[in-house]
Design a protein around this motif. Structure first.
Motif, short mmCIF file in Angstrom:
data_model
loop_
_atom_site.label_atom_id
_atom_site.label_comp_id
_atom_site.label_asym_id
_atom_site.label_seq_id
_atom_site.Cartn_x
_atom_site.Cartn_y
_atom_site.Cartn_z
N PHE A 72 0.80 -0.82 0.14
CA PHE A 72 -0.21 0.04 -0.04
C PHE A 72 0.75 1.28 -0.50
CE2 PHE A 72 -2.96 -2.70 2.40
CZ PHE A 72 -3.96 -2.79 1.07
N VAL A 73 0.32 2.32 -0.25
CA VAL A 73 0.85 3.65 -0.63
C VAL A 73 0.12 4.70 -0.18
CG1 VAL A 73 1.78 5.54 -1.73
CG2 VAL A 73 2.59 3.22 -3.29
N ASP A 74 0.53 5.57 1.26
CA ASP A 74 -0.31 6.67 1.86
C ASP A 74 0.42 7.53 1.31
OD1 ASP A 74 -1.28 8.11 3.50
OD2 ASP A 74 -0.76 6.69 5.37
N PRO A 75 -0.51 8.61 1.00
CA PRO A 75 0.15 9.98 -0.07
C PRO A 75 -0.48 11.11 1.16
CG PRO A 75 -2.01 9.45 -0.76
CD PRO A 75 -1.80 7.69 0.08
N HIS A 76 -1.02 11.10 1.72
CA HIS A 76 -0.58 12.17 3.18
C HIS A 76 -1.10 11.55 4.23
CE1 HIS A 76 -3.27 15.89 3.08
NE2 HIS A 76 -3.46 15.34 4.88
N THR A 77 -0.07 11.81 5.24
CA THR A 77 0.55 11.81 6.26
C THR A 77 1.19 13.21 7.07
OG1 THR A 77 1.94 11.06 7.20
CG2 THR A 77 0.80 9.86 5.31
N HIS A 78 0.90 13.05 8.83
CA HIS A 78 1.39 14.30 9.36
C HIS A 78 2.85 13.31 10.06
CE1 HIS A 78 -0.68 17.51 7.09
NE2 HIS A 78 -1.39 17.13 7.08
N PHE A 79 3.04 12.63 9.92
CA PHE A 79 3.65 11.42 10.74
C PHE A 79 5.09 12.03 11.60
CE2 PHE A 79 6.94 10.53 7.21
CZ PHE A 79 7.51 10.09 8.44
N VAL A 80 5.69 13.39 11.51
CA VAL A 80 6.32 13.34 12.28
C VAL A 80 5.72 14.95 12.74
CG1 VAL A 80 8.62 14.59 12.61
CG2 VAL A 80 8.73 13.00 10.92
N PHE A 81 6.02 14.77 14.67
CA PHE A 81 5.38 15.53 15.60
C PHE A 81 5.15 15.32 16.56
CE2 PHE A 81 1.28 12.16 13.79
CZ PHE A 81 1.66 12.41 15.97
N ALA A 82 5.50 16.18 17.96
CA ALA A 82 4.59 15.92 19.34
C ALA A 82 3.97 15.91 20.00
CB ALA A 82 6.21 16.31 19.22
N GLY A 83 4.11 15.45 21.18
CA GLY A 83 3.01 16.78 21.99
C GLY A 83 0.95 16.08 21.70
N ASP A 84 0.02 16.14 22.46
CA ASP A 84 -1.27 15.48 22.89
C ASP A 84 -2.28 16.23 22.31
OD1 ASP A 84 -2.60 14.18 24.62
OD2 ASP A 84 -2.25 12.39 24.06
N ARG A 85 -3.48 15.37 21.92
CA ARG A 85 -4.33 16.00 21.85
C ARG A 85 -5.26 15.62 22.05
NH1 ARG A 85 -2.92 19.45 15.98
NH2 ARG A 85 -5.52 19.19 16.43
N SER A 86 -5.24 14.77 22.74
CA SER A 86 -6.45 14.32 23.55
C SER A 86 -8.41 14.42 23.88
CB SER A 86 -6.11 12.69 23.85
OG SER A 86 -5.65 13.48 25.32
N GLN A 87 -7.14 15.77 24.63
CA GLN A 87 -8.08 16.57 25.10
C GLN A 87 -9.05 17.00 23.90
OE1 GLN A 87 -8.93 16.48 28.62
NE2 GLN A 87 -11.03 18.11 27.59
N GLU A 88 -8.83 17.94 23.38
CA GLU A 88 -9.13 18.35 21.83
C GLU A 88 -10.10 17.24 21.07
OE1 GLU A 88 -6.80 19.98 18.92
OE2 GLU A 88 -5.65 21.91 20.54
N PHE A 89 -9.60 16.13 20.96
CA PHE A 89 -10.68 14.94 20.79
C PHE A 89 -11.87 15.06 21.92
CE2 PHE A 89 -12.55 10.22 20.87
CZ PHE A 89 -12.28 10.88 19.54
N LYS A 90 -11.56 15.08 22.94
CA LYS A 90 -12.71 15.41 23.90
C LYS A 90 -13.94 16.36 22.98
CE LYS A 90 -13.44 14.78 28.76
NZ LYS A 90 -13.60 14.65 30.47
N MET A 91 -13.34 17.61 23.17
CA MET A 91 -14.10 19.01 23.19
C MET A 91 -15.45 18.58 21.89
SD MET A 91 -10.94 21.49 23.97
CE MET A 91 -11.99 23.15 23.61
N ARG A 92 -14.32 17.60 20.82
CA ARG A 92 -15.09 17.91 19.61
C ARG A 92 -16.50 16.80 19.63
NH1 ARG A 92 -10.29 16.44 17.04
NH2 ARG A 92 -10.98 14.56 16.06
#
Length: 418
Positions: A72-92
């Motif tokens: 498979f080929v994945d042509p769209h990612t942002h896989f280099v990052f740091a941090g956590d946004r799980s609280q924002e998921f809960k807000m959504r």
């Protein structure tokens, strides 16, 4: 030379150009097949009815009547990052719209703060684990975007991490410069000045150091305007970058028309694209990269894949792995959403995640299908038919992954000591 024998179903997909319309249904399957790899490339394949002298091969791999297909080929990612946004998921989940979180300094800007603070080694360690996880799902080539720096130092740091992972790991990384991912605090009242900064101070160094093949921009409400996006992409094109564009995700900003006007390789998201935008994509051979995991996560209406395919637009699929709107690398879930909620057939979904995804990275000549001369990037699926990728939904059926013909990952737990 390597011989793969007793392939129950060889899903070749076929071709080097993006598939459109009814072509996306054609997977060119060979039952009871063999495949030969020489010097990392596919040299021959066909029906097992042909007699083959096994003494000619250094290695023989028995596929045991299972499915073999292109990686498979994945042509769209942002896989280099740091941090956590799980609280924002809960807000959504509690009803706060993503755009409101972004306007309050959350969203992308939240990840920017964490990524700026992280050392290059910390980013590498996190990203390398994600690269391995992609391979476990049968992904042999993945695109990665910068855009969590929004300053020269961190943008370069992200891209350098991608380059180092590409050189050190078995998975291939295609890098995209996306300094125009969001408007940084420093320029919040003058986004056009930030575009000038990217054009004059950042992009030339990225290109000179060969840190990215593509340039992307988030052209949408709360991000960059049509005019700003056009200015950036024109400058990128003049430097020698290939073009991508985050288009019409939150609001129709005519970003798809811009993708067509500038002959971008791909336009991505397209949740709110107009008919005029779709016509522009078709007339200019722009690949539509659709991101069902993002729509699922944001609880948005999915992109209209059926309409695009029937119009003759080449459609690709991608995970959009990122810490905010699509914190998932699940290829099984992506495929299930495509067929159950985007009205794609199993065959169309496979075409979208192989040859069309490869073409969305301008790599159709090298990967994405089983053709003589192409890289031997392959997966064995632990099933008697490719339909099981959808029928056995939500389950990772990838058993083994091969890069240039060599085994690089084995998910077969029956052969491990536990």
């Amino acid at each position: 030379m390597i011989l793969y024998k007793n392939i129950g179903q060889l899903v070749t997909v076929g071709g080097k150009a993006p598939k459109t319309g009814l072509e996306m249904e054609e997977l060119n399957v060979i039952n009871d097949a063999y495949l030969i790899v020489e010097n990392g490339r596919i040299s021959d394949f066909g029906s097992n009815s042909i007699e083959i002298d096994e003494s000619n091969f250094e290695q023989i791999i028995d596929v045991e009547d299972k499915v073999m297909m292109p990686g498979f080929v994945d042509p769209h990612t942002h896989f280099v990052f740091a941090g956590d946004r799980s609280q924002e998921f809960k807000m959504r989940l509690q009803g706060t719209p993503y755009i409101d979180i972004l306007k309050e300094g959350g969203g992308i800007l939240n990840t920017v703060k964490a990524t700026r603070k992280s050392s290059k080694q910390e980013l590498y360690t996190r990203a390398q684990k994600r690269a391995e996880k992609f391979m476990s799902y049968g992904v042999t080539t993945v695109e990665g975007k910068s855009g969590y720096g929004l300053d020269k130092k961190t943008e370069l740091k992200q891209l350098e991490v991608m380059k180092e992972i590409d050189e050190a790991e078995d998975i291939d990384i295609v890098s995209t410069f996306m300094g125009a991912h969001a408007i940084p605090e420093k320029y919040k009242n003058n986004s056009n000045e930030y575009i000038d900064h990217l054009i004059e101070k950042v992009m030339p160094e990225v290109f000179e150091n060969q840190l990215a093949e593509f340039c992307d921009v988030f052209c949408d409400e709360g991000a960059f305007s049509y005019q700003e996006s056009e200015k950036l992409l024109k400058a990128a094109d003049e430097l020698g970058f290939k073009l991508k564009i985050h288009a019409d995700e939150i609001k129709n900003t005519k970003a798809a028309q811009l993708a067509g006007k500038l002959n971008a390789v791909s336009a991505e998201h397209l949740l709110k694209v107009s008919d005029e935008g779709l016509i522009s994509l078709k007339e200019n051979n722009v690949i539509a990269v659709l991101l069902p995991l993002t729509a699922f996560s944001l609880q948005e209406k999915y992109a209209d894949a059926r309409k695009m395919i029937e119009m003759g637009i080449p459609v690709a699929l991608a995970t959009d792995l990122n810490p905010g709107s699509s914190y998932s690398q699940s290829i099984p879930l992506l495929l299930s959403l495509a067929v159950m909620y985007m009205d794609m057939s199993p065959e169309e979904a496979i075409s979208a995640l192989t040859i069309n995804a490869a073409c969305a990275l301008d790599k159709g000549d090298e990967i994405g299908s089983i053709e003589k001369g192409k890289n031997a990037d392959l997966s064995i699926i632990d099933a008697p038919h490719y339909n099981h990728l959808f029928y056995n939904f939500g389950v990772n059926l990838v058993e083994k992954v091969f890069k240039n013909g060599n085994l690089v990952l084995d998910n077969d737990l029956t052969k491990r000591k536990i």
